[in-house]
Design a protein around this motif. Structure first.
Motif, PDB file in Angstrom:
ATOM      1  N   GLY B  64       0.826  -1.210   0.000  1.00 36.55           N
ATOM      2  CA  GLY B  64       0.000   0.000   0.000  1.00 36.55           C
ATOM      3  C   GLY B  64       0.853   1.249   0.000  1.00 36.55           C
ATOM      4  O   GLY B  64       0.576   2.199  -0.755  1.00 36.55           O
ATOM      5  N   GLN B  65       1.900   1.240   0.815  1.00 33.27           N
ATOM      6  CA  GLN B  65       2.805   2.392   0.836  1.00 33.27           C
ATOM      7  C   GLN B  65       3.495   2.577  -0.512  1.00 33.27           C
ATOM      8  O   GLN B  65       3.652   3.695  -1.000  1.00 33.27           O
ATOM      9  CB  GLN B  65       3.854   2.217   1.934  1.00 33.27           C
ATOM     10  CG  GLN B  65       3.299   2.263   3.346  1.00 33.27           C
ATOM     11  CD  GLN B  65       4.389   2.020   4.387  1.00 33.27           C
ATOM     12  OE1 GLN B  65       5.545   2.346   4.186  1.00 33.27           O
ATOM     13  NE2 GLN B  65       3.994   1.428   5.505  1.00 33.27           N
ATOM     14  N   LEU B  66       3.916   1.461  -1.084  1.00 26.38           N
ATOM     15  CA  LEU B  66       4.572   1.542  -2.390  1.00 26.38           C
ATOM     16  C   LEU B  66       3.601   2.093  -3.436  1.00 26.38           C
ATOM     17  O   LEU B  66       3.977   2.895  -4.297  1.00 26.38           O
ATOM     18  CB  LEU B  66       5.079   0.173  -2.832  1.00 26.38           C
ATOM     19  CG  LEU B  66       6.343  -0.346  -2.143  1.00 26.38           C
ATOM     20  CD1 LEU B  66       6.828  -1.609  -2.834  1.00 26.38           C
ATOM     21  CD2 LEU B  66       7.445   0.702  -2.146  1.00 26.38           C
ATOM     22  N   ALA B  67       2.367   1.654  -3.346  1.00 24.54           N
ATOM     23  CA  ALA B  67       1.360   2.131  -4.294  1.00 24.54           C
ATOM     24  C   ALA B  67       1.195   3.638  -4.172  1.00 24.54           C
ATOM     25  O   ALA B  67       1.033   4.351  -5.175  1.00 24.54           O
ATOM     26  CB  ALA B  67       0.031   1.417  -4.045  1.00 24.54           C
ATOM     27  N   ALA B  68       1.254   4.128  -2.935  1.00 21.75           N
ATOM     28  CA  ALA B  68       1.153   5.577  -2.731  1.00 21.75           C
ATOM     29  C   ALA B  68       2.310   6.293  -3.419  1.00 21.75           C
ATOM     30  O   ALA B  68       2.139   7.380  -4.002  1.00 21.75           O
ATOM     31  CB  ALA B  68       1.144   5.892  -1.237  1.00 21.75           C
ATOM     32  N   LEU B  69       3.486   5.662  -3.365  1.00 24.64           N
ATOM     33  CA  LEU B  69       4.649   6.279  -4.012  1.00 24.64           C
ATOM     34  C   LEU B  69       4.472   6.351  -5.523  1.00 24.64           C
ATOM     35  O   LEU B  69       4.989   7.250  -6.184  1.00 24.64           O
ATOM     36  CB  LEU B  69       5.919   5.485  -3.684  1.00 24.64           C
ATOM     37  CG  LEU B  69       6.451   5.618  -2.263  1.00 24.64           C
ATOM     38  CD1 LEU B  69       7.756   4.858  -2.103  1.00 24.64           C
ATOM     39  CD2 LEU B  69       6.658   7.080  -1.907  1.00 24.64           C
ATOM     40  N   SER B  70       3.764   5.377  -6.067  1.00 27.36           N
ATOM     41  CA  SER B  70       3.612   5.338  -7.517  1.00 27.36           C
ATOM     42  C   SER B  70       2.305   5.990  -7.962  1.00 27.36           C
ATOM     43  O   SER B  70       1.861   5.808  -9.099  1.00 27.36           O
ATOM     44  CB  SER B  70       3.690   3.896  -8.021  1.00 27.36           C
ATOM     45  OG  SER B  70       2.585   3.169  -7.540  1.00 27.36           O
ATOM     46  N   ALA B  71       1.716   6.762  -7.075  1.00 32.36           N
ATOM     47  CA  ALA B  71       0.461   7.438  -7.421  1.00 32.36           C
ATOM     48  C   ALA B  71       0.650   8.381  -8.606  1.00 32.36           C
ATOM     49  O   ALA B  71      -0.261   8.554  -9.430  1.00 32.36           O
ATOM     50  CB  ALA B  71      -0.062   8.206  -6.213  1.00 32.36           C
ATOM     51  N   ALA B  72       1.853   8.955  -8.686  1.00 35.91           N
ATOM     52  CA  ALA B  72       2.126   9.899  -9.769  1.00 35.91           C
ATOM     53  C   ALA B  72       1.905   9.260 -11.136  1.00 35.91           C
ATOM     54  O   ALA B  72       1.526   9.944 -12.103  1.00 35.91           O
ATOM     55  CB  ALA B  72       3.558  10.412  -9.665  1.00 35.91           C
ATOM     56  N   LEU B  73       2.120   7.942 -11.203  1.00 35.93           N
ATOM     57  CA  LEU B  73       2.004   7.261 -12.494  1.00 35.93           C
ATOM     58  C   LEU B  73       0.558   7.213 -12.992  1.00 35.93           C
ATOM     59  O   LEU B  73       0.312   6.949 -14.168  1.00 35.93           O
ATOM     60  CB  LEU B  73       2.555   5.828 -12.392  1.00 35.93           C
ATOM     61  CG  LEU B  73       4.062   5.724 -12.121  1.00 35.93           C
ATOM     62  CD1 LEU B  73       4.471   4.268 -12.004  1.00 35.93           C
ATOM     63  CD2 LEU B  73       4.845   6.421 -13.220  1.00 35.93           C
ATOM     64  N   GLN B  74      -0.384   7.465 -12.088  1.00 35.50           N
ATOM     65  CA  GLN B  74      -1.799   7.378 -12.467  1.00 35.50           C
ATOM     66  C   GLN B  74      -2.334   8.698 -13.015  1.00 35.50           C
ATOM     67  O   GLN B  74      -3.459   8.753 -13.511  1.00 35.50           O
ATOM     68  CB  GLN B  74      -2.639   6.946 -11.260  1.00 35.50           C
ATOM     69  CG  GLN B  74      -2.085   5.753 -10.486  1.00 35.50           C
ATOM     70  CD  GLN B  74      -1.870   4.527 -11.367  1.00 35.50           C
ATOM     71  OE1 GLN B  74      -2.544   4.356 -12.377  1.00 35.50           O
ATOM     72  NE2 GLN B  74      -0.904   3.697 -10.999  1.00 35.50           N
ATOM     73  N   ARG B  75      -1.550   9.746 -12.866  1.00 30.73           N
ATOM     74  CA  ARG B  75      -2.052  11.057 -13.270  1.00 30.73           C
ATOM     75  C   ARG B  75      -2.133  11.178 -14.793  1.00 30.73           C
ATOM     76  O   ARG B  75      -1.474  10.453 -15.534  1.00 30.73           O
ATOM     77  CB  ARG B  75      -1.123  12.149 -12.716  1.00 30.73           C
ATOM     78  CG  ARG B  75      -1.261  12.350 -11.220  1.00 30.73           C
ATOM     79  CD  ARG B  75      -0.772  13.733 -10.822  1.00 30.73           C
ATOM     80  NE  ARG B  75       0.661  13.905 -10.942  1.00 30.73           N
ATOM     81  CZ  ARG B  75       1.521  13.808  -9.929  1.00 30.73           C
ATOM     82  NH1 ARG B  75       1.082  13.523  -8.717  1.00 30.73           N
ATOM     83  NH2 ARG B  75       2.810  13.996 -10.118  1.00 30.73           N
ATOM     84  N   ASP B  76      -2.949  12.140 -15.219  1.00 28.54           N
ATOM     85  CA  ASP B  76      -3.033  12.455 -16.656  1.00 28.54           C
ATOM     86  C   ASP B  76      -2.517  13.858 -16.882  1.00 28.54           C
ATOM     87  O   ASP B  76      -2.689  14.734 -16.033  1.00 28.54           O
ATOM     88  CB  ASP B  76      -4.489  12.344 -17.127  1.00 28.54           C
ATOM     89  CG  ASP B  76      -4.895  10.888 -17.306  1.00 28.54           C
ATOM     90  OD1 ASP B  76      -4.107  10.133 -17.909  1.00 28.54           O
ATOM     91  OD2 ASP B  76      -5.966  10.513 -16.800  1.00 28.54           O
ATOM     92  N   PRO B  77      -1.874  14.118 -17.978  1.00 32.14           N
ATOM     93  CA  PRO B  77      -1.651  13.180 -19.080  1.00 32.14           C
ATOM     94  C   PRO B  77      -0.479  12.245 -18.798  1.00 32.14           C
ATOM     95  O   PRO B  77       0.454  12.615 -18.088  1.00 32.14           O
ATOM     96  CB  PRO B  77      -1.291  14.122 -20.237  1.00 32.14           C
ATOM     97  CG  PRO B  77      -0.614  15.272 -19.572  1.00 32.14           C
ATOM     98  CD  PRO B  77      -1.296  15.447 -18.242  1.00 32.14           C
ATOM     99  N   ALA B  78      -0.585  11.053 -19.361  1.00 30.75           N
ATOM    100  CA  ALA B  78       0.510  10.099 -19.229  1.00 30.75           C
ATOM    101  C   ALA B  78       1.731  10.619 -19.963  1.00 30.75           C
ATOM    102  O   ALA B  78       1.622  11.075 -21.093  1.00 30.75           O
ATOM    103  CB  ALA B  78       0.086   8.742 -19.796  1.00 30.75           C
ATOM    104  N   GLY B  79       2.867  10.568 -19.321  1.00 32.04           N
ATOM    105  CA  GLY B  79       4.082  11.067 -19.974  1.00 32.04           C
ATOM    106  C   GLY B  79       5.292  10.961 -19.062  1.00 32.04           C
ATOM    107  O   GLY B  79       5.204  10.439 -17.950  1.00 32.04           O
TER     108      GLY B  79
END
Lengths: 188, 188
Positions: B64-79
């Motif tokens: 769960g903590q790791l997922a929080a760290l990778s939250a940025a990857l879910q944002r739009d626009p993808a890039g």
DNA sequence: CCTGTTGCAGAACAATCGTTCTGAAACATG
DNA sequence: CATGTTTCAGAACGATTGTTCTGCAACAGG
């Protein structure tokens, strides 16, 4: 004279290495080692002194094989060609259950200290060899000027460890080739 | 009513996670878990059902903590901006004993299958998130045309695993920064 | 203050760990 | 074929594993 042994030291080490790679030092129980290697407990203790001795022997043999793979890094002149040859050699080998050395790093706090030290020494040495070739490449203009050779050596070392872990999750050897392909874009 | 408990579930999980990260699932013995968490055996079994349950709970919290760290990857626009933000977040965290998730991969053949499956799923998911952003970057012209986005995603995933292993050998956080610095030369 | 309930600390459990030991089997030699 | 030596197969060992159980301590409510 005496009753002939039914095992070969090398064969036993090969099979033990395989089990240790899959299960780790603590996870590979003696009974499994006996079953897998075909070596009975008595002979195991006579030949290797015990579980720890067997692991140490297996590890050293394995590191020897790895060292052979990185022989290209010792050639002269130092440069990118050596690094590429090293990766080619790595790619030719296959690591069905990951790499014993990398897996063992994770058991740092479980292993006898001197066993772990063996791995750490080897990792540092390989990184040093990489660095030598990267510096050579720098001097010969094979790398973009201002490149962080030390950082690059650390990067490549870390990547190697990562690929060995990735190989456990995705055993398909083609993945490794693809990943190493990306590395090419760093080596210039 | 009844006697008040002397522990907090979160606190126990935090400490258990730390021990599991250092010693692994099989290597972390119950007595150590009791000593480290301060939780007595009885309550441990009542709260988590046993060692396996405790590990699963610790692992899920950690993921769960790791997922929080990778939250940025879910944002739009993808890039690439998302990818860079992800690495910045990773760099802000520190991993004194490596990463529980990566360390656990090597215990594939020791862990209960469904526990290991949790990790594998998470790794695949993160790689997919990376790929989404790399494809986005491709379309927006942030990557050189003809780049192997899939290979690049695998590369980045493997590198992350590697950095977590490297962190065990060289705990200096500066090394990680340096390595991630090299990655920049791939992201273009 | 009693009673009911919950958690604590450690003893006790079978199972399994790595290690050691025992007796028979399989050779080379005389 | 006897003898000496080495290995084999498996039983036996104490220590430690994860798990369960037991008696006591610490609260809330009546």
């Amino acid at each position: 004279m005496g009753r002939p042994r039914t095992y070969t030291r090398d064969e036993v080490l090969r099979k033990a290495t395989d089990l240790f790679a899959r299960k780790g030092y603590e996870g590979a129980h003696l009974q499994e080692l006996v079953d897998v290697t075909g070596l009975n407990r008595f002979s195991l203790y006579k030949e290797f002194g015990g579980k720890e001795g067997l692991f140490q022997a297996a590890l050293e043999g394995y590191l020897g094989q790895l060292a052979a793979l990185s022989a290209a890094l010792q050639r002269d002149p130092a440069g990118l060609a050596n690094v590429r040859a090293f990766y080619a050699a790595l790619l030719a080998e296959d690591f069905p259950h990951g790499c014993l050395a990398v897996n063992t790093i994770r058991e740092k706090h479980v292993l006898p200290a001197h066993v772990y030290a063996t791995i750490e020494r080897f990792a540092a040495e390989t990184e040093r060899s990489l660095l030598r070739n990267l510096r050579g490449a720098e001097q010969r203009g094979e790398l973009a000027p201002g490149t962080d050779a030390e950082g690059l050596a650390q990067f490549l070392t870390a990547l190697n460890m990562g690929v060995m872990s990735y190989a456990i999750v995705a055993p398909d050897p083609a993945c490794r080739a693809r990943i190493y392909g990306v590395v090419e874009s760093v080596l210039r």
